[in-house]
Design a protein around this motif. Structure first.
Motif, PDB file in Angstrom:
ATOM      1  N   ASN A 102       0.841  -1.025   0.097  1.00 38.08           N
ATOM      2  CA  ASN A 102      -0.150   0.100   0.113  1.00 38.08           C
ATOM      3  C   ASN A 102       0.781   1.204   0.129  1.00 38.08           C
ATOM      4  O   ASN A 102       1.783   1.430   0.678  1.00 38.08           O
ATOM      5  N   ILE A 103       0.505   2.388  -0.931  1.00 34.01           N
ATOM      6  CA  ILE A 103       1.370   3.372  -0.975  1.00 34.01           C
ATOM      7  C   ILE A 103       0.676   4.733  -0.706  1.00 34.01           C
ATOM      8  O   ILE A 103       0.881   5.808  -0.792  1.00 34.01           O
ATOM      9  N   GLY A 104      -0.625   4.572  -0.194  1.00 34.30           N
ATOM     10  CA  GLY A 104      -1.481   5.602   0.108  1.00 34.30           C
ATOM     11  C   GLY A 104      -2.462   5.982  -0.855  1.00 34.30           C
ATOM     12  O   GLY A 104      -2.350   5.438  -2.315  1.00 34.30           O
ATOM     13  N   ASP A 105      -3.537   6.698  -0.617  1.00 31.33           N
ATOM     14  CA  ASP A 105      -4.579   7.054  -1.674  1.00 31.33           C
ATOM     15  C   ASP A 105      -5.191   5.973  -2.215  1.00 31.33           C
ATOM     16  O   ASP A 105      -5.631   6.228  -3.437  1.00 31.33           O
ATOM     17  N   GLY A 106      -5.411   4.702  -1.501  1.00 34.74           N
ATOM     18  CA  GLY A 106      -5.947   3.704  -2.290  1.00 34.74           C
ATOM     19  C   GLY A 106      -4.988   2.964  -3.314  1.00 34.74           C
ATOM     20  O   GLY A 106      -5.508   1.915  -4.099  1.00 34.74           O
ATOM     21  N   ARG A 107      -3.888   3.405  -3.565  1.00 34.59           N
ATOM     22  CA  ARG A 107      -3.240   2.936  -4.462  1.00 34.59           C
ATOM     23  C   ARG A 107      -2.088   1.732  -3.989  1.00 34.59           C
ATOM     24  O   ARG A 107      -1.636   1.975  -2.724  1.00 34.59           O
ATOM     25  N   CYS A 108      -1.609   1.086  -4.800  1.00 33.99           N
ATOM     26  CA  CYS A 108      -0.709   0.002  -4.401  1.00 33.99           C
ATOM     27  C   CYS A 108       0.426  -0.367  -5.210  1.00 33.99           C
ATOM     28  O   CYS A 108       0.060  -0.132  -6.489  1.00 33.99           O
ATOM     29  N   ILE A 109       1.611  -0.892  -4.778  1.00 28.27           N
ATOM     30  CA  ILE A 109       2.500  -1.468  -5.818  1.00 28.27           C
ATOM     31  C   ILE A 109       2.378  -2.869  -5.803  1.00 28.27           C
ATOM     32  O   ILE A 109       2.207  -3.631  -4.668  1.00 28.27           O
ATOM     33  N   ILE A 110       2.538  -3.624  -6.879  1.00 27.52           N
ATOM     34  CA  ILE A 110       2.484  -5.162  -6.808  1.00 27.52           C
ATOM     35  C   ILE A 110       3.748  -5.649  -7.283  1.00 27.52           C
ATOM     36  O   ILE A 110       4.271  -5.488  -8.437  1.00 27.52           O
ATOM     37  N   ARG A 111       4.728  -6.047  -6.358  1.00 26.86           N
ATOM     38  CA  ARG A 111       6.041  -6.640  -6.352  1.00 26.86           C
ATOM     39  C   ARG A 111       5.900  -7.984  -6.899  1.00 26.86           C
ATOM     40  O   ARG A 111       5.198  -8.693  -6.008  1.00 26.86           O
ATOM     41  N   HIS A 112       6.983  -8.558  -7.517  1.00 24.22           N
ATOM     42  CA  HIS A 112       6.978 -10.085  -7.509  1.00 24.22           C
ATOM     43  C   HIS A 112       7.976 -10.427  -6.376  1.00 24.22           C
ATOM     44  O   HIS A 112       8.913  -9.864  -6.028  1.00 24.22           O
ATOM     45  N   ALA A 113       7.381 -11.692  -5.569  1.00 21.83           N
ATOM     46  CA  ALA A 113       7.900 -12.196  -4.619  1.00 21.83           C
ATOM     47  C   ALA A 113       9.119 -13.051  -4.640  1.00 21.83           C
ATOM     48  O   ALA A 113      10.021 -12.939  -4.002  1.00 21.83           O
ATOM     49  N   TYR A 114       9.520 -13.523  -5.889  1.00 23.66           N
ATOM     50  CA  TYR A 114      10.539 -14.437  -6.314  1.00 23.66           C
ATOM     51  C   TYR A 114      11.518 -13.535  -6.865  1.00 23.66           C
ATOM     52  O   TYR A 114      12.681 -13.907  -6.499  1.00 23.66           O
ATOM     53  N   TYR A 115      11.331 -12.793  -8.128  1.00 22.96           N
ATOM     54  CA  TYR A 115      12.092 -11.880  -8.688  1.00 22.96           C
ATOM     55  C   TYR A 115      12.351 -10.672  -7.877  1.00 22.96           C
ATOM     56  O   TYR A 115      11.593  -9.658  -8.225  1.00 22.96           O
ATOM     57  N   LYS A 116      12.830 -10.619  -6.919  1.00 23.57           N
ATOM     58  CA  LYS A 116      13.282  -9.287  -6.037  1.00 23.57           C
ATOM     59  C   LYS A 116      13.508  -8.263  -6.824  1.00 23.57           C
ATOM     60  O   LYS A 116      14.359  -8.283  -7.688  1.00 23.57           O
ATOM     61  N   GLY A 117      13.003  -7.108  -6.409  1.00 24.08           N
ATOM     62  CA  GLY A 117      13.148  -5.878  -6.870  1.00 24.08           C
ATOM     63  C   GLY A 117      12.278  -5.397  -8.105  1.00 24.08           C
ATOM     64  O   GLY A 117      12.211  -4.535  -8.614  1.00 24.08           O
ATOM     65  N   GLU A 118      11.524  -6.367  -8.646  1.00 26.65           N
ATOM     66  CA  GLU A 118      10.543  -6.367  -9.847  1.00 26.65           C
ATOM     67  C   GLU A 118       9.352  -6.224  -9.369  1.00 26.65           C
ATOM     68  O   GLU A 118       8.799  -6.503  -8.442  1.00 26.65           O
ATOM     69  N   TYR A 119       8.738  -5.288 -10.178  1.00 27.05           N
ATOM     70  CA  TYR A 119       7.162  -4.833 -10.009  1.00 27.05           C
ATOM     71  C   TYR A 119       6.403  -4.988 -11.161  1.00 27.05           C
ATOM     72  O   TYR A 119       6.780  -4.764 -12.402  1.00 27.05           O
ATOM     73  N   LEU A 120       5.125  -5.104 -10.935  1.00 26.84           N
ATOM     74  CA  LEU A 120       4.322  -5.222 -12.099  1.00 26.84           C
ATOM     75  C   LEU A 120       3.807  -3.652 -12.482  1.00 26.84           C
ATOM     76  O   LEU A 120       3.700  -2.768 -11.710  1.00 26.84           O
ATOM     77  N   TYR A 121       4.037  -3.505 -14.140  1.00 30.33           N
ATOM     78  CA  TYR A 121       3.590  -2.264 -14.371  1.00 30.33           C
ATOM     79  C   TYR A 121       2.938  -2.425 -15.778  1.00 30.33           C
ATOM     80  O   TYR A 121       3.107  -3.301 -16.549  1.00 30.33           O
ATOM     81  N   ALA A 122       1.944  -1.345 -16.080  1.00 32.40           N
ATOM     82  CA  ALA A 122       1.546  -1.166 -17.496  1.00 32.40           C
ATOM     83  C   ALA A 122       2.360  -0.546 -18.386  1.00 32.40           C
ATOM     84  O   ALA A 122       2.575   0.792 -18.059  1.00 32.40           O
ATOM     85  N   THR A 123       2.753  -0.903 -19.500  1.00 32.52           N
ATOM     86  CA  THR A 123       3.568  -0.094 -20.343  1.00 32.52           C
ATOM     87  C   THR A 123       2.931   1.013 -21.065  1.00 32.52           C
ATOM     88  O   THR A 123       1.493   1.132 -21.068  1.00 32.52           O
ATOM     89  N   GLN A 124       3.398   1.796 -21.937  1.00 38.04           N
ATOM     90  CA  GLN A 124       2.910   2.937 -22.711  1.00 38.04           C
ATOM     91  C   GLN A 124       2.289   2.081 -24.244  1.00 38.04           C
ATOM     92  O   GLN A 124       1.690   2.962 -24.873  1.00 38.04           O
TER      93      GLN A 124
END
Length: 128
Positions: free
Chosen positions: A49-71
């Motif tokens: 949770n990062i506030g304002d109802g938003r969150c970051i979805i991180r990968h638990a196995y591939y440390k440091g990686e996070y889910l994102y929508a590309t342009q």
């Protein structure tokens, strides 16, 4: 704690593949050939949770990686989703901000867009 993102169809789940595109993006698919998602480390995610109802979805196995929508999109209203593998701060990357609610995952920056798997698959157990 780790979470598993299940698909609409029974037994399907979101996972990060072992493959990347060579440009900082790991492919993310839905596994459709059954199996135990709890035993598949590629299917484990962490929600921060990062506030304002938003969150970051991180990968638990591939440390440091996070889910994102590309342009990038396919021209038919579908935007590509990957994990970002080149580091950085996902809190400063609006493409990595998600809203989890009502049994869905919605993008916080690209209004009206949500995470889903298409009906198309590669014939080898991966829906994309």
């Amino acid at each position: 704690t780790h979470v598993i993102v299940h698909g609409y169809y029974k037994g399907e789940y979101l996972y990060a593949t072992q493959h990347n595109n060579g440009k900082g993006r790991r492919y993310v698919h839905t596994w459709i050939n059954g199996g135990n998602a709890k035993e598949d480390m590629q299917a484990h995610w962490e929600i921060q949770n990062i506030g304002d109802g938003r969150c970051i979805i991180r990968h638990a196995y591939y440390k440091g990686e996070y889910l994102y929508a590309t342009q990038h999109h396919d021209g038919n209203g579908r935007r590509y989703v990957h994990t970002w593998i080149n580091g950085g701060d996902p809190k400063k990357d609006v493409q990595a901000h998600w809203i989890v609610r009502d049994q869905g995952i919605y993008h916080a920056h690209f209004a009206g867009e949500y995470l889903y798997a298409t009906q198309h698959n590669d014939g080898n157990g991966r829906r994309y």
